[in-house]
Motif scaffolding. Structure first.
Motif, PDB file in Angstrom:
ATOM      1  N   SER A  31       7.099   6.324   1.772  1.00  0.00           N
ATOM      2  CA  SER A  31       5.828   5.597   1.791  1.00  0.00           C
ATOM      3  C   SER A  31       5.094   5.624   0.458  1.00  0.00           C
ATOM      4  N   ARG A  32       5.609   6.397  -0.506  1.00  0.00           N
ATOM      5  CA  ARG A  32       4.995   6.360  -1.837  1.00  0.00           C
ATOM      6  C   ARG A  32       5.290   5.040  -2.520  1.00  0.00           C
ATOM      7  N   LEU A  33       6.309   4.312  -2.014  1.00  0.00           N
ATOM      8  CA  LEU A  33       6.595   2.974  -2.526  1.00  0.00           C
ATOM      9  C   LEU A  33       5.627   1.996  -1.867  1.00  0.00           C
ATOM     10  N   PRO A  34       5.095   1.031  -2.622  1.00  0.00           N
ATOM     11  CA  PRO A  34       4.185   0.060  -2.004  1.00  0.00           C
ATOM     12  C   PRO A  34       4.894  -0.684  -0.874  1.00  0.00           C
ATOM     13  N   HIS A  35       4.229  -0.776   0.274  1.00  0.00           N
ATOM     14  CA  HIS A  35       4.858  -1.389   1.441  1.00  0.00           C
ATOM     15  C   HIS A  35       3.822  -2.071   2.310  1.00  0.00           C
ATOM     16  N   ARG A  36       4.311  -2.957   3.164  1.00  0.00           N
ATOM     17  CA  ARG A  36       3.473  -3.625   4.150  1.00  0.00           C
ATOM     18  C   ARG A  36       4.361  -4.252   5.205  1.00  0.00           C
ATOM     19  N   TYR A  37       3.732  -4.670   6.313  1.00  0.00           N
ATOM     20  CA  TYR A  37       4.432  -5.304   7.421  1.00  0.00           C
ATOM     21  C   TYR A  37       3.914  -6.728   7.565  1.00  0.00           C
ATOM     22  N   LEU A  38       4.819  -7.683   7.838  1.00  0.00           N
ATOM     23  CA  LEU A  38       4.453  -9.085   7.971  1.00  0.00           C
ATOM     24  C   LEU A  38       5.045  -9.659   9.249  1.00  0.00           C
ATOM     25  N   ASN A  39       4.278 -10.523   9.897  1.00  0.00           N
ATOM     26  CA  ASN A  39       4.777 -11.273  11.036  1.00  0.00           C
ATOM     27  C   ASN A  39       4.754 -12.740  10.628  1.00  0.00           C
ATOM     28  N   GLU A  40       5.899 -13.285  10.303  1.00  0.00           N
ATOM     29  CA  GLU A  40       6.003 -14.672   9.845  1.00  0.00           C
ATOM     30  C   GLU A  40       6.418 -15.611  10.966  1.00  0.00           C
ATOM     31  N   THR A  41       6.244 -15.164  12.213  1.00  0.00           N
ATOM     32  CA  THR A  41       6.647 -15.966  13.365  1.00  0.00           C
ATOM     33  C   THR A  41       5.404 -16.468  14.107  1.00  0.00           C
ATOM     34  N   THR A  42       5.644 -17.184  15.195  1.00  0.00           N
ATOM     35  CA  THR A  42       4.551 -17.719  16.009  1.00  0.00           C
ATOM     36  C   THR A  42       4.287 -16.862  17.247  1.00  0.00           C
ATOM     37  N   THR A  97       9.368  -5.584  20.165  1.00  0.00           N
ATOM     38  CA  THR A  97       9.491  -6.995  20.533  1.00  0.00           C
ATOM     39  C   THR A  97       9.120  -7.854  19.326  1.00  0.00           C
ATOM     40  N   GLY A  98       9.751  -9.004  19.208  1.00  0.00           N
ATOM     41  CA  GLY A  98       9.458  -9.928  18.112  1.00  0.00           C
ATOM     42  C   GLY A  98      10.286  -9.624  16.871  1.00  0.00           C
ATOM     43  N   ARG A  99       9.896 -10.269  15.774  1.00  0.00           N
ATOM     44  CA  ARG A  99      10.563 -10.059  14.482  1.00  0.00           C
ATOM     45  C   ARG A  99       9.530  -9.612  13.468  1.00  0.00           C
ATOM     46  N   LEU A 100       9.872  -8.576  12.731  1.00  0.00           N
ATOM     47  CA  LEU A 100       8.963  -7.984  11.753  1.00  0.00           C
ATOM     48  C   LEU A 100       9.625  -8.009  10.389  1.00  0.00           C
ATOM     49  N   VAL A 101       8.861  -8.392   9.381  1.00  0.00           N
ATOM     50  CA  VAL A 101       9.357  -8.289   8.011  1.00  0.00           C
ATOM     51  C   VAL A 101       8.748  -7.023   7.420  1.00  0.00           C
ATOM     52  N   LEU A 102       9.623  -6.137   6.974  1.00  0.00           N
ATOM     53  CA  LEU A 102       9.233  -4.919   6.282  1.00  0.00           C
ATOM     54  C   LEU A 102       9.392  -5.200   4.798  1.00  0.00           C
ATOM     55  N   GLU A 103       8.328  -5.040   4.044  1.00  0.00           N
ATOM     56  CA  GLU A 103       8.383  -5.261   2.601  1.00  0.00           C
ATOM     57  C   GLU A 103       8.132  -3.920   1.912  1.00  0.00           C
ATOM     58  N   VAL A 104       9.122  -3.452   1.150  1.00  0.00           N
ATOM     59  CA  VAL A 104       9.019  -2.171   0.451  1.00  0.00           C
ATOM     60  C   VAL A 104       9.357  -2.394  -1.014  1.00  0.00           C
ATOM     61  N   ASP A 105       8.395  -2.077  -1.866  1.00  0.00           N
ATOM     62  CA  ASP A 105       8.574  -2.200  -3.310  1.00  0.00           C
ATOM     63  C   ASP A 105       9.080  -3.594  -3.707  1.00  0.00           C
ATOM     64  N   GLY A 106       8.542  -4.618  -3.032  1.00  0.00           N
ATOM     65  CA  GLY A 106       8.887  -6.002  -3.341  1.00  0.00           C
ATOM     66  C   GLY A 106      10.129  -6.535  -2.651  1.00  0.00           C
ATOM     67  N   GLU A 107      10.898  -5.678  -1.982  1.00  0.00           N
ATOM     68  CA  GLU A 107      12.089  -6.132  -1.263  1.00  0.00           C
ATOM     69  C   GLU A 107      11.747  -6.339   0.209  1.00  0.00           C
ATOM     70  N   ARG A 108      12.330  -7.388   0.805  1.00  0.00           N
ATOM     71  CA  ARG A 108      12.032  -7.761   2.186  1.00  0.00           C
ATOM     72  C   ARG A 108      13.216  -7.459   3.096  1.00  0.00           C
ATOM     73  N   TRP A 147       0.858  -1.179   0.000  1.00  0.00           N
ATOM     74  CA  TRP A 147       0.000   0.000   0.000  1.00  0.00           C
ATOM     75  C   TRP A 147       0.894   1.229   0.000  1.00  0.00           C
ATOM     76  N   SER A 148       0.504   2.304  -0.666  1.00  0.00           N
ATOM     77  CA  SER A 148       1.351   3.495  -0.718  1.00  0.00           C
ATOM     78  C   SER A 148       0.538   4.743  -0.385  1.00  0.00           C
ATOM     79  N   HIS A 149       1.239   5.760   0.087  1.00  0.00           N
ATOM     80  CA  HIS A 149       0.646   7.057   0.413  1.00  0.00           C
ATOM     81  C   HIS A 149       1.787   8.068   0.473  1.00  0.00           C
ATOM     82  N   PRO A 150       1.485   9.359   0.306  1.00  0.00           N
ATOM     83  CA  PRO A 150       2.541  10.380   0.207  1.00  0.00           C
ATOM     84  C   PRO A 150       3.120  10.809   1.555  1.00  0.00           C
TER      85      PRO A 150
END
Length: 178
Positions: free
Chosen positions: A153-164, A129-140, A117-120
């Motif tokens: 933030s104009r680049l498409p981005h999102r946050y992922l939690n790939e842990t338990t 705490t924990g581990r976060l994957v930051l994904e920006v413009d397809g790079e992790r 998702w992107s915004h200006p």
């Protein structure tokens, strides 16, 4: 507070609740409940309402009574939830000024959005705490406690939690935008 602000912005644009609901693609009942403070809308709904009102998301949370020093008590923070669950933001900043600070909690296996998702704005995320994957413009980028990531933030981005385990993080956005 947000409901009052939405009503105020809607009235300033001479919109009815029905017109706002149609423009935001939500029900009139939901608009009514939000404006009366009966329900808290999801993050996606807040974004839709902000777009329909042609205003940044942060403006829906902004208190029009500006204080010289704005204090936000922990037990008075506003929750913003993702529509599919798994992500809760609490607004740490007061909603006035040139920066928005959020504390995020991302549940195990959850993502901030299904796709980037992107915004200006510019963002800086700091993992508490924990581990976060930051994904920006397809790079992790994998971030551990104390690590941070700053990006346009104009680049498409999102946050992922790939842990338990849940991940907590602080997010600063400037200028606040949708």
């Amino acid at each position: 507070m947000m409901g009052e602000r939405i009503r105020e912005l809607r009235a300033a644009r001479s919109m009815t609740a029905t017109e706002l609901a149609k423009a935001a693609d939500v029900s009139v009942g939901l608009i009514s409940q939000v404006e009366r403070g009966i329900t808290d809308p999801s993050l996606e709904t807040v974004r839709k309402i902000a777009r329909a009102l042609d205003t940044p998301v942060f403006n829906l949370f902004q208190d029009t009574d500006l204080e010289r020093v704005a204090v936000v008590r922990k037990d008075r923070r506003m929750d913003i939830r993702s529509p599919q669950g798994g992500l809760v933001y609490q607004r740490v900043s007061a909603g006035v000024g040139k920066i928005e600070v959020l504390e995020g909690l991302l549940e195990p296996g959850a993502v901030s959005s299904e796709s980037g998702w992107s915004h200006p704005s510019d963002e800086c995320v700091v993992v508490l705490t924990g581990r976060l994957v930051l994904e920006v413009d397809g790079e992790r980028y994998e971030l551990k406690p104390g690590d941070s990531g700053s990006f346009d933030s104009r680049l498409p981005h999102r946050y992922l939690n790939e842990t338990t385990k849940p991940v907590r993080f602080l997010l600063s956005v400037t200028p606040p935008s949708y």
